[in-house]
Design a protein around this motif. Structure first.
Motif, PDB file in Angstrom:
ATOM      1  N   ASP A 126     -32.510  30.456  56.368  1.00  0.00           N
ATOM      2  CA  ASP A 126     -31.469  31.241  57.182  1.00  0.00           C
ATOM      3  C   ASP A 126     -31.281  30.699  58.607  1.00  0.00           C
ATOM      4  OD1 ASP A 126     -31.448  33.253  55.585  1.00  0.00           O
ATOM      5  OD2 ASP A 126     -32.991  34.462  55.934  1.00  0.00           O
ATOM      6  N   SER A 127     -32.451  29.756  58.968  1.00  0.00           N
ATOM      7  CA  SER A 127     -31.921  29.157  60.257  1.00  0.00           C
ATOM      8  C   SER A 127     -30.883  28.465  60.375  1.00  0.00           C
ATOM      9  CB  SER A 127     -33.142  28.452  60.890  1.00  0.00           C
ATOM     10  OG  SER A 127     -33.584  27.285  60.102  1.00  0.00           O
ATOM     11  N   VAL A 128     -30.547  27.561  59.265  1.00  0.00           N
ATOM     12  CA  VAL A 128     -29.536  26.799  59.032  1.00  0.00           C
ATOM     13  C   VAL A 128     -28.212  27.764  59.204  1.00  0.00           C
ATOM     14  CG1 VAL A 128     -28.369  25.088  57.528  1.00  0.00           C
ATOM     15  CG2 VAL A 128     -30.836  25.053  57.755  1.00  0.00           C
ATOM     16  N   THR A 129     -28.277  28.672  58.370  1.00  0.00           N
ATOM     17  CA  THR A 129     -26.873  29.687  58.925  1.00  0.00           C
ATOM     18  C   THR A 129     -26.731  30.048  60.015  1.00  0.00           C
ATOM     19  OG1 THR A 129     -27.618  30.507  56.466  1.00  0.00           O
ATOM     20  CG2 THR A 129     -25.973  31.763  57.749  1.00  0.00           C
ATOM     21  N   ALA A 130     -27.707  30.418  60.603  1.00  0.00           N
ATOM     22  CA  ALA A 130     -27.789  30.774  62.213  1.00  0.00           C
ATOM     23  C   ALA A 130     -27.224  29.551  62.900  1.00  0.00           C
ATOM     24  CB  ALA A 130     -29.064  31.259  62.552  1.00  0.00           C
ATOM     25  N   LYS A 131     -27.619  28.470  62.831  1.00  0.00           N
ATOM     26  CA  LYS A 131     -27.227  27.333  63.489  1.00  0.00           C
ATOM     27  C   LYS A 131     -25.698  27.156  63.161  1.00  0.00           C
ATOM     28  CE  LYS A 131     -28.596  22.532  64.445  1.00  0.00           C
ATOM     29  NZ  LYS A 131     -29.464  21.462  64.014  1.00  0.00           N
ATOM     30  N   ASP A 132     -25.208  27.201  62.174  1.00  0.00           N
ATOM     31  CA  ASP A 132     -23.853  27.013  61.517  1.00  0.00           C
ATOM     32  C   ASP A 132     -22.967  27.733  62.360  1.00  0.00           C
ATOM     33  OD1 ASP A 132     -24.735  24.817  60.311  1.00  0.00           O
ATOM     34  OD2 ASP A 132     -24.530  25.959  58.508  1.00  0.00           O
ATOM     35  N   LEU A 133     -23.407  29.342  62.283  1.00  0.00           N
ATOM     36  CA  LEU A 133     -22.806  30.300  62.769  1.00  0.00           C
ATOM     37  C   LEU A 133     -22.588  29.965  64.430  1.00  0.00           C
ATOM     38  CD1 LEU A 133     -24.037  33.252  60.873  1.00  0.00           C
ATOM     39  CD2 LEU A 133     -21.615  32.436  60.899  1.00  0.00           C
ATOM     40  N   SER A 134     -23.584  29.568  64.989  1.00  0.00           N
ATOM     41  CA  SER A 134     -23.856  29.415  66.593  1.00  0.00           C
ATOM     42  C   SER A 134     -22.796  28.171  66.837  1.00  0.00           C
ATOM     43  CB  SER A 134     -25.083  29.208  66.850  1.00  0.00           C
ATOM     44  OG  SER A 134     -25.969  30.057  66.510  1.00  0.00           O
ATOM     45  N   LYS A 135     -22.741  27.366  65.948  1.00  0.00           N
ATOM     46  CA  LYS A 135     -21.710  26.181  66.502  1.00  0.00           C
ATOM     47  C   LYS A 135     -20.558  26.661  66.111  1.00  0.00           C
ATOM     48  CE  LYS A 135     -24.610  22.029  65.055  1.00  0.00           C
ATOM     49  NZ  LYS A 135     -24.765  20.985  64.356  1.00  0.00           N
ATOM     50  N   GLN A 136     -20.094  27.431  65.087  1.00  0.00           N
ATOM     51  CA  GLN A 136     -18.618  28.136  65.097  1.00  0.00           C
ATOM     52  C   GLN A 136     -18.348  28.996  66.332  1.00  0.00           C
ATOM     53  OE1 GLN A 136     -17.556  30.143  61.430  1.00  0.00           O
ATOM     54  NE2 GLN A 136     -19.486  28.992  60.298  1.00  0.00           N
ATOM     55  N   LEU A 137     -19.338  29.650  67.005  1.00  0.00           N
ATOM     56  CA  LEU A 137     -19.166  30.443  68.225  1.00  0.00           C
ATOM     57  C   LEU A 137     -18.918  29.470  69.351  1.00  0.00           C
ATOM     58  CD1 LEU A 137     -19.360  33.232  69.587  1.00  0.00           C
ATOM     59  CD2 LEU A 137     -21.761  32.647  69.734  1.00  0.00           C
ATOM     60  N   HIS A 138     -19.532  28.332  69.356  1.00  0.00           N
ATOM     61  CA  HIS A 138     -19.648  27.494  70.395  1.00  0.00           C
ATOM     62  C   HIS A 138     -18.056  26.965  70.434  1.00  0.00           C
ATOM     63  CE1 HIS A 138     -20.272  23.661  72.879  1.00  0.00           C
ATOM     64  NE2 HIS A 138     -21.372  24.333  73.154  1.00  0.00           N
ATOM     65  N   SER A 139     -17.347  26.730  69.419  1.00  0.00           N
ATOM     66  CA  SER A 139     -15.964  26.268  69.403  1.00  0.00           C
ATOM     67  C   SER A 139     -15.176  27.392  69.571  1.00  0.00           C
ATOM     68  CB  SER A 139     -15.760  25.714  67.929  1.00  0.00           C
ATOM     69  OG  SER A 139     -16.650  24.485  67.853  1.00  0.00           O
ATOM     70  N   SER A 140     -15.328  28.705  69.091  1.00  0.00           N
ATOM     71  CA  SER A 140     -14.266  29.736  69.075  1.00  0.00           C
ATOM     72  C   SER A 140     -14.247  30.151  70.453  1.00  0.00           C
ATOM     73  CB  SER A 140     -14.787  30.974  68.322  1.00  0.00           C
ATOM     74  OG  SER A 140     -14.871  30.537  66.784  1.00  0.00           O
ATOM     75  N   VAL A 141     -15.282  30.181  71.378  1.00  0.00           N
ATOM     76  CA  VAL A 141     -15.210  30.689  72.599  1.00  0.00           C
ATOM     77  C   VAL A 141     -14.147  30.141  73.439  1.00  0.00           C
ATOM     78  CG1 VAL A 141     -17.408  32.003  72.546  1.00  0.00           C
ATOM     79  CG2 VAL A 141     -17.049  29.534  73.687  1.00  0.00           C
ATOM     80  N   ARG A 142     -13.638  28.991  73.161  1.00  0.00           N
ATOM     81  CA  ARG A 142     -12.727  28.332  74.200  1.00  0.00           C
ATOM     82  C   ARG A 142     -11.167  29.098  73.853  1.00  0.00           C
ATOM     83  NH1 ARG A 142     -13.459  23.508  73.932  1.00  0.00           N
ATOM     84  NH2 ARG A 142     -15.089  23.238  72.550  1.00  0.00           N
ATOM     85  N   THR A 143     -11.126  29.905  72.844  1.00  0.00           N
ATOM     86  CA  THR A 143      -9.802  30.664  72.580  1.00  0.00           C
ATOM     87  C   THR A 143     -10.122  32.036  73.083  1.00  0.00           C
ATOM     88  OG1 THR A 143     -10.330  31.275  70.670  1.00  0.00           O
ATOM     89  CG2 THR A 143      -9.712  29.244  70.598  1.00  0.00           C
TER      90      THR A 143
END
Length: 471
Positions: A126-143
């Motif tokens: 599950d930690s891998v999933t959370a890390k992937d989601l967090s990376k997506q969040l990291h990219s999405s907040v610029r929009t």
């Protein structure tokens, strides 16, 4: 308030008209009845604010409005949108449903159990999933796509995620891009404006460098949200952060200057807590301030010609399962503090917060915070030689207990001549606020008595009606 409220707006949970409350972290508007359930869940589940009678930072309200208007509620009701859910008998609440159990059960399933949120395919780690989601969040907040970020956060993305390759957090990215509403959303989910990136810069630094001055000022306010809220609760004003004033600390005088050894020890333990554990204690006091203020707004906005039943009252802080039973007991005991006791506790928290920011904090252990909470729990029994402690699900029900906080006792030696340093508050100002708080608490007790009388009358009438029907 911006363009709101439009007649087309309905409660996110039961579709009732004209919702007057918001769940800030869920991005939804809710009606009075559904709000009563939200409040009973606790701030760790739903952070509620009245849309008209609670002061709002403009961009925070704008953030919630944007989420609501862009369909954020579909995040929490994803599976209910599937036609198959109707066939299976699963449905959302409607305005005609009873608050208990119908609306309450639906709301708990929706927000506490996340029963209708879209589930990702299972993974071994599950930690891998959370890390992937967090990376997506990291990219999405610029929009400016807030609902995408809320969806990622609902699935487990971490607002404070430190990107190992980029060397910063989502809040750094949002601040650099000038995305103030994204910054508000991240802050609601725990993002820290004071976090440094790999270059030693904070989100505030990037906002200022990019010329996003409104965002920079708001980030500073968010950074001091806890102490600002406590100060505002006591004296109705906040520090002037623009001019470098970050704390307002009222002072209180008391005719008794004697300190018990227990109070002295507890005061010393409070000061010796590590910053992290002191912050936990301060957050508990913050939550109690929020509960008291929300209660006041709740009672002021209800139609008292109708019954205010016990199901709408939140007498003390709801249990947070992530906290220890000792901490939950201490949190719930806060509801029993009278206006004077609670005010002195708030002042002690503010004073020590300022001391710590100035770099004079001492290290502490986890045992210290447990000891302070136990001291709060046991203070009355120590003084009365009664060692029978109630369970934490009923600790706030004993109205005859005269509980006095150790922080209140320790604060007694403060004098009228104490230096008020940042933002002095006169004793007269403080006493006016204190008297207002006492009057408010008396009003609440009066309303509860009226409610109990009405409940008794209703039961008598129902028995009479049942008797007539039987005849």
């Amino acid at each position: 308030m911006s363009k709101r409220l439009r007649s087309s707006e309905v409660c996110a949970d039961c579709s009732g008209p004209d919702p007057s409350w918001a769940s800030v972290n869920r991005g939804t508007f809710i009606c009075d009845e559904c709000c009563s359930v939200h409040r009973s869940l606790g701030r760790h589940i739903s952070q509620v604010r009245h849309l008209k009678h609670t002061p709002w930072p403009p961009t925070l309200l704008q953030m919630v409005e944007t989420l609501y208007n862009n369909g954020a509620n579909s995040i929490w009701e994803h599976s209910l949108l599937d036609p198959a859910s109707i066939m299976s008998g699963r449905r959302k609440a409607n305005p005609q449903d009873k608050v208990h159990p119908n609306k309450a059960e639906f709301i708990r399933a929706k927000y506490q159990m996340l029963a209708f949120v879209h589930r990702l395919p299972c993974r071994d780690d599950d930690s891998v999933t959370a890390k992937d989601l967090s990376k997506q969040l990291h990219s999405s907040v610029r929009t400016g796509n807030l609902e995408t970020c809320l969806r990622l956060l609902s699935l487990g993305a971490q607002a404070n995620f430190f990107h190992p390759e980029k060397g910063n957090t989502p809040l750094h990215v949002a601040s650099k891009a000038g995305q103030i509403l994204q910054a508000e959303l991240l802050a609601v989910y725990g993002a820290d404006p004071g976090t440094q990136d790999s270059s030693g810069k904070t989100p505030v630094d990037y906002a200022r460098q990019g010329g996003h001055h409104e965002l920079a000022e708001r980030l500073v306010e968010i950074q001091y949200e806890l102490t600002d809220r406590l100060a505002f609760y006591l004296c109705g004003r906040k520090p002037d952060h623009k001019n470098g004033q970050h704390f307002i600390i009222p002072q209180m005088a008391d005719s008794s200057l004697d300190l018990s050894e227990l109070a002295k020890a507890a005061k010393k333990k409070l000061q010796s807590l590590s910053n992290h554990l002191f912050e936990e204690l301060a957050m508990d006091v913050y939550d109690e301030v929020d509960r008291r203020e929300t209660d006041a707004v709740w009672l002021a906005t209800q139609n008292h010609s109708a019954l205010v039943t016990e199901t709408t009252v939140v007498p003390f802080l709801p249990v947070n399962p992530e906290y220890s039973s000792t901490r939950n007991q201490g949190r719930q005991k806060l509801a029993r503090f009278n206006a004077h006791e609670f005010a002195t506790l708030v002042i002690d928290i503010l004073s020590d917060a300022k001391r710590r920011q100035q770099g004079s904090s001492l290290s502490g252990s986890k045992d210290n915070v447990e000891l302070i909470l136990k001291t709060i729990n046991n203070q009355h029994s120590v003084e009365s030689q009664d060692n029978d402690q109630p369970d934490y699900d009923s600790v706030a029900s004993d109205e005859d207990t005269d509980l006095e906080t150790t922080a209140s006792k320790a604060n007694r030696q403060k004098s009228l001549d104490s230096d008020l340093s940042d933002g002095p508050v006169t004793v007269q100002e403080f006493m006016e606020v204190k008297n207002a708080l006492v009057a408010s608490e008396a009003k609440i007790q009066q309303l509860m008595k009226v409610n109990n009388n009405l409940s008794d009358e209703l039961r008598i009438m129902q028995k009479k009606l049942l008797g007539k029907d039987a005849n």
